[in-house]
Design a protein around this motif. Structure first.
Motif, PDB file in Angstrom:
ATOM      1  N   ALA A 451       0.852  -1.193   0.000  1.00  0.00           N
ATOM      2  CA  ALA A 451       0.000   0.000   0.000  1.00  0.00           C
ATOM      3  C   ALA A 451       0.881   1.233   0.000  1.00  0.00           C
ATOM      4  O   ALA A 451       1.936   1.260   0.645  1.00  0.00           O
ATOM      5  CB  ALA A 451      -0.919  -0.002   1.224  1.00  0.00           C
ATOM      6  N   GLU A 452       0.437   2.240  -0.737  1.00  0.00           N
ATOM      7  CA  GLU A 452       1.174   3.509  -0.851  1.00  0.00           C
ATOM      8  C   GLU A 452       2.627   3.265  -1.260  1.00  0.00           C
ATOM      9  O   GLU A 452       3.550   3.923  -0.788  1.00  0.00           O
ATOM     10  CB  GLU A 452       1.101   4.282   0.470  1.00  0.00           C
ATOM     11  N   GLY A 453       2.828   2.283  -2.139  1.00  0.00           N
ATOM     12  CA  GLY A 453       4.144   2.020  -2.693  1.00  0.00           C
ATOM     13  C   GLY A 453       5.072   1.224  -1.804  1.00  0.00           C
ATOM     14  O   GLY A 453       6.247   1.032  -2.152  1.00  0.00           O
ATOM     15  N   ARG A 454       4.597   0.719  -0.677  1.00  0.00           N
ATOM     16  CA  ARG A 454       5.456  -0.024   0.239  1.00  0.00           C
ATOM     17  C   ARG A 454       4.925  -1.442   0.439  1.00  0.00           C
ATOM     18  O   ARG A 454       3.721  -1.653   0.540  1.00  0.00           O
ATOM     19  CB  ARG A 454       5.540   0.681   1.592  1.00  0.00           C
ATOM     20  N   TYR A 455       5.879  -2.385   0.525  1.00  0.00           N
ATOM     21  CA  TYR A 455       5.521  -3.784   0.775  1.00  0.00           C
ATOM     22  C   TYR A 455       6.024  -4.188   2.154  1.00  0.00           C
ATOM     23  O   TYR A 455       7.142  -3.827   2.549  1.00  0.00           O
ATOM     24  CB  TYR A 455       6.139  -4.704  -0.276  1.00  0.00           C
ATOM     25  N   LYS A 456       5.193  -4.915   2.911  1.00  0.00           N
ATOM     26  CA  LYS A 456       5.586  -5.358   4.241  1.00  0.00           C
ATOM     27  C   LYS A 456       4.882  -6.665   4.581  1.00  0.00           C
ATOM     28  O   LYS A 456       3.703  -6.848   4.275  1.00  0.00           O
ATOM     29  CB  LYS A 456       5.229  -4.298   5.294  1.00  0.00           C
ATOM     30  N   ARG A 457       5.630  -7.570   5.240  1.00  0.00           N
ATOM     31  CA  ARG A 457       5.035  -8.791   5.782  1.00  0.00           C
ATOM     32  C   ARG A 457       5.550  -8.951   7.201  1.00  0.00           C
ATOM     33  O   ARG A 457       6.754  -8.850   7.439  1.00  0.00           O
ATOM     34  CB  ARG A 457       5.405 -10.005   4.929  1.00  0.00           C
ATOM     35  N   SER A 458       4.653  -9.196   8.146  1.00  0.00           N
ATOM     36  CA  SER A 458       5.060  -9.306   9.550  1.00  0.00           C
ATOM     37  C   SER A 458       4.178 -10.300  10.283  1.00  0.00           C
ATOM     38  O   SER A 458       3.032 -10.553   9.897  1.00  0.00           O
ATOM     39  CB  SER A 458       4.995  -7.937  10.243  1.00  0.00           C
ATOM     40  N   TYR A 459       4.747 -10.846  11.352  1.00  0.00           N
ATOM     41  CA  TYR A 459       4.039 -11.758  12.253  1.00  0.00           C
ATOM     42  C   TYR A 459       4.088 -11.120  13.631  1.00  0.00           C
ATOM     43  O   TYR A 459       5.174 -10.793  14.129  1.00  0.00           O
ATOM     44  CB  TYR A 459       4.699 -13.140  12.241  1.00  0.00           C
ATOM     45  N   GLN A 472       7.069  -8.317  17.094  1.00  0.00           N
ATOM     46  CA  GLN A 472       6.831  -8.678  15.705  1.00  0.00           C
ATOM     47  C   GLN A 472       8.135  -9.104  15.050  1.00  0.00           C
ATOM     48  O   GLN A 472       9.229  -8.763  15.521  1.00  0.00           O
ATOM     49  CB  GLN A 472       6.196  -7.528  14.923  1.00  0.00           C
ATOM     50  N   ALA A 473       7.997  -9.851  13.966  1.00  0.00           N
ATOM     51  CA  ALA A 473       9.161 -10.311  13.211  1.00  0.00           C
ATOM     52  C   ALA A 473       8.748 -10.501  11.765  1.00  0.00           C
ATOM     53  O   ALA A 473       7.568 -10.719  11.454  1.00  0.00           O
ATOM     54  CB  ALA A 473       9.708 -11.615  13.789  1.00  0.00           C
ATOM     55  N   GLY A 474       9.733 -10.433  10.882  1.00  0.00           N
ATOM     56  CA  GLY A 474       9.465 -10.642   9.469  1.00  0.00           C
ATOM     57  C   GLY A 474       9.384 -12.108   9.100  1.00  0.00           C
ATOM     58  O   GLY A 474       8.965 -12.445   7.983  1.00  0.00           O
ATOM     59  N   ASP A 475       9.762 -12.987  10.026  1.00  0.00           N
ATOM     60  CA  ASP A 475       9.715 -14.430   9.801  1.00  0.00           C
ATOM     61  C   ASP A 475       9.065 -15.056  11.019  1.00  0.00           C
ATOM     62  O   ASP A 475       9.471 -14.799  12.168  1.00  0.00           O
ATOM     63  CB  ASP A 475      11.139 -14.967   9.612  1.00  0.00           C
ATOM     64  N   ALA A 476       8.041 -15.895  10.784  1.00  0.00           N
ATOM     65  CA  ALA A 476       7.328 -16.517  11.901  1.00  0.00           C
ATOM     66  C   ALA A 476       8.258 -17.360  12.761  1.00  0.00           C
ATOM     67  O   ALA A 476       8.046 -17.496  13.970  1.00  0.00           O
ATOM     68  CB  ALA A 476       6.176 -17.371  11.368  1.00  0.00           C
ATOM     69  N   ALA A 477       9.303 -17.924  12.169  1.00  0.00           N
ATOM     70  CA  ALA A 477      10.225 -18.775  12.922  1.00  0.00           C
ATOM     71  C   ALA A 477      11.039 -17.980  13.937  1.00  0.00           C
ATOM     72  O   ALA A 477      11.628 -18.567  14.849  1.00  0.00           O
ATOM     73  CB  ALA A 477      11.159 -19.506  11.960  1.00  0.00           C
ATOM     74  N   MET A 478      11.073 -16.665  13.787  1.00  0.00           N
ATOM     75  CA  MET A 478      11.864 -15.836  14.693  1.00  0.00           C
ATOM     76  C   MET A 478      11.059 -15.330  15.879  1.00  0.00           C
ATOM     77  O   MET A 478      11.580 -14.609  16.731  1.00  0.00           O
ATOM     78  CB  MET A 478      12.451 -14.645  13.919  1.00  0.00           C
ATOM     79  N   LEU A 479       9.783 -15.664  15.940  1.00  0.00           N
ATOM     80  CA  LEU A 479       8.924 -15.211  17.028  1.00  0.00           C
ATOM     81  C   LEU A 479       8.500 -16.438  17.832  1.00  0.00           C
ATOM     82  O   LEU A 479       7.777 -17.303  17.328  1.00  0.00           O
ATOM     83  CB  LEU A 479       7.719 -14.472  16.469  1.00  0.00           C
ATOM     84  N   GLY A 480       8.956 -16.514  19.071  1.00  0.00           N
ATOM     85  CA  GLY A 480       8.694 -17.700  19.887  1.00  0.00           C
ATOM     86  C   GLY A 480       7.227 -18.007  20.055  1.00  0.00           C
ATOM     87  O   GLY A 480       6.812 -19.178  20.055  1.00  0.00           O
ATOM     88  N   ALA A 481       6.391 -16.967  20.212  1.00  0.00           N
ATOM     89  CA  ALA A 481       4.960 -17.197  20.408  1.00  0.00           C
ATOM     90  C   ALA A 481       4.350 -17.904  19.211  1.00  0.00           C
ATOM     91  O   ALA A 481       3.448 -18.738  19.359  1.00  0.00           O
ATOM     92  CB  ALA A 481       4.256 -15.864  20.661  1.00  0.00           C
ATOM     93  N   PHE A 482       4.828 -17.580  17.996  1.00  0.00           N
ATOM     94  CA  PHE A 482       4.310 -18.244  16.805  1.00  0.00           C
ATOM     95  C   PHE A 482       4.723 -19.710  16.775  1.00  0.00           C
ATOM     96  O   PHE A 482       3.976 -20.558  16.289  1.00  0.00           O
ATOM     97  CB  PHE A 482       4.797 -17.528  15.537  1.00  0.00           C
TER      98      PHE A 482
END
Length: 498
Positions: A451-459, A472-482
């Protein structure tokens, strides 16, 4: 696109090979300029001087003299179809030479026999013509006007090349985007011909289908009733590409599959919102389109994606994931979840209203919560936590944009909060429930957006009381709760973990 007539490219025709060339009143550099010529224009040669050609421009209805170094005479061996095609192959690879390439393609169409035009060489020439026109339109769309309204040399060059393209019968459409930006799109006539030719290669047909089905060239002002037949036509065009052909390279197959994902996702949303058909037919049609989208995405081979294809892959994933709940059987309009009952009903002005009541509550008793919105509520996505103080449900207010409704029990009663994919002008993306953390105070949310020219993915680990993102983290494997609390059905169905 029109085929040039017999008088358009006579034996003594020449093509201008430089930009901003002066056609002068005499064969001298000091003579007054009669006109400024641009690369790709066709002129008739009527005479010759030591270093000038005497020419006539039928479009301007004006004659004059042009230096020989600025012209390519199309006579003798240079006018043969094979020579023109060889020159076109070279020019096609050079950015900024689109108008010259279009002139060479038009000269080839004029010089070639019917058998050549309908054969592999003709398909190559038409494919080149379409690709050059598309590239020229992209250059024009990227042009940024100056605040004072003055034209730069690059703007002037692009405008002149568009004028040259129009002389060869190519047509362009102008679309207005958000913020007043203008998008120029080639109408695709050359690509339509390539798609219909038996002699076209699988790659040429794939390129033609992708050019004809571009999402950014859809009319943003089209109504849903207008968009659905347009998207169905796009789906039919993509189906003309034989994805099982062993001669079709995997990366071209990936591009067609990614485009199919986006087109069928849009069709699923439009069919789910359609009210002119019986409810069951509406659900079946939306579900079938959603399954087609997910099946196409599942066939993409990520290892064969180039760097240029990665944004398209992410966009296809977002479109497919946004409507994946539509591929499952729709939940009933009234269902039990935990100790509660969720029901949906049509509201005022096209809204859909969600009502939360206690199981076994008497008819007419006050509801715990009632919330209306214009989004498409996906009741099959409803999930309640173990403590019974929070419920998550997916809603799509627009095509390719899925939000998360969080229903929470507070001291003042139940309330609903909408979590968007990103806090920005809606574009493309989703926010989806990924699991509950024991204790009834936190939830897992996956978000992805462009959106508005920016791409983002987060968990994210979200606090249910404040709805603030705690971690939050860009990779689910890096977040213990996930790793500990992600829902099994989310992990098995989401496209976020691709």
């Amino acid at each position: 696109m029109k085929r040039a007539g017999p008088d358009d490219l006579a034996p003594r025709t020449a093509i201008v090979v430089q930009d901003n060339v002066a056609m002068r009143a005499a064969a001298k550099d000091s003579a007054p300029a009669q006109a400024q010529l641009w690369r790709g224009e066709a002129l008739e040669i009527r005479g010759e001087r030591p270093d000038h050609f005497q020419v006539y421009d039928y479009r301007r209805e004006r004659g004059g003299f042009v230096r020989k170094s600025a012209l390519l005479p199309l006579s003798g061996s240079a006018a043969q179809p094979e020579s023109l095609l060889a020159a076109l192959r070279v020019v096609r690879q050079q950015p900024g030479m689109e108008a010259l390439g279009l002139g060479l393609a038009a000269a080839y169409v004029q010089a070639a026999s019917v058998a050549r035009i309908n054969g592999p060489e003709g398909a190559e020439a038409l494919d080149a013509m379409g690709s050059l026109a598309e590239r020229l339109a992209e250059r024009a769309s990227r042009a940024t006007p100056r605040p004072d309204g003055a034209l730069t040399s690059a703007d002037t060059q692009v405008a002149a090349q568009l004028d040259v393209a129009a002389r060869y019968g190519l047509r362009f459409r102008t679309l207005e985007r958000e913020g007043g930006a203008m998008q120029l799109c080639y109408d695709g006539e050359a690509f339509r011909r390539v798609l219909a030719m038996a002699a076209a290669t699988p790659e040429q047909k794939a390129r033609a289908a992708l050019a004809l089905t571009r999402t950014d060239c859809l009319d943003p002002a089209a109504t849903p009733a207008q968009r659905e037949p347009m998207d169905q036509w796009r789906a039919d065009v993509l189906d003309k590409v034989d994805l099982g052909d062993p001669l079709l390279a995997t990366f071209w197959r990936n591009r067609v599959l990614m485009r199919q994902t986006g087109v069928w996702s849009s069709l699923a949303f439009l069919r789910a919102r359609r009210v002119s058909v019986p409810a069951q037919l509406q659900v079946d049609a939306a579900s079938a389109a959603a399954r087609r989208a997910l099946e196409a995405f599942a066939r993409v081979v990520p290892a064969e994606l180039s760097d240029d294809d990665q944004p398209s892959y992410n966009d296809a994933a977002m479109r497919g994931n946004a409507m994946r709940w539509l591929a499952l059987p729709a939940g009933p309009s009234e269902q039990s979840i935990g100790g509660f009952r969720l029901s949906t009903a049509a509201g005022p002005a096209g809204e859909t209203c969600l009502t939360l009541t206690l199981n076994g509550a008497r008819e007419g008793s006050a509801a715990l919560l009632r919330h209306c919105g214009w989004g498409l509520l996906m009741t099959a996505s409803a999930r309640i936590n173990r403590e019974g103080n929070a419920i998550a449900i997916a809603s799509m207010p627009m095509d390719g944009w899925r939000e998360l409704w969080l229903l929470r029990r507070a001291p003042q009663g139940w309330r609903v909060t909408v979590l968007p994919p990103v806090a920005a002008q809606p574009g493309l993306g989703y926010a989806e429930f990924a699991g509950w953390v024991p204790g009834g105070k936190e939830a897992l949310v996956a978000r992805e957006s462009r959106a508005e020219g920016r791409y983002k993915r987060s968990y994210e680990l979200v606090d249910l009381d404040t709805l603030e993102t705690k971690r939050q983290a860009g990779d689910a494997a890096m977040l213990g709760a996930f790793q500990r609390w992600q829902a099994a059905d989310w992990r098995g169905g989401t496209l976020s973990l691709r």
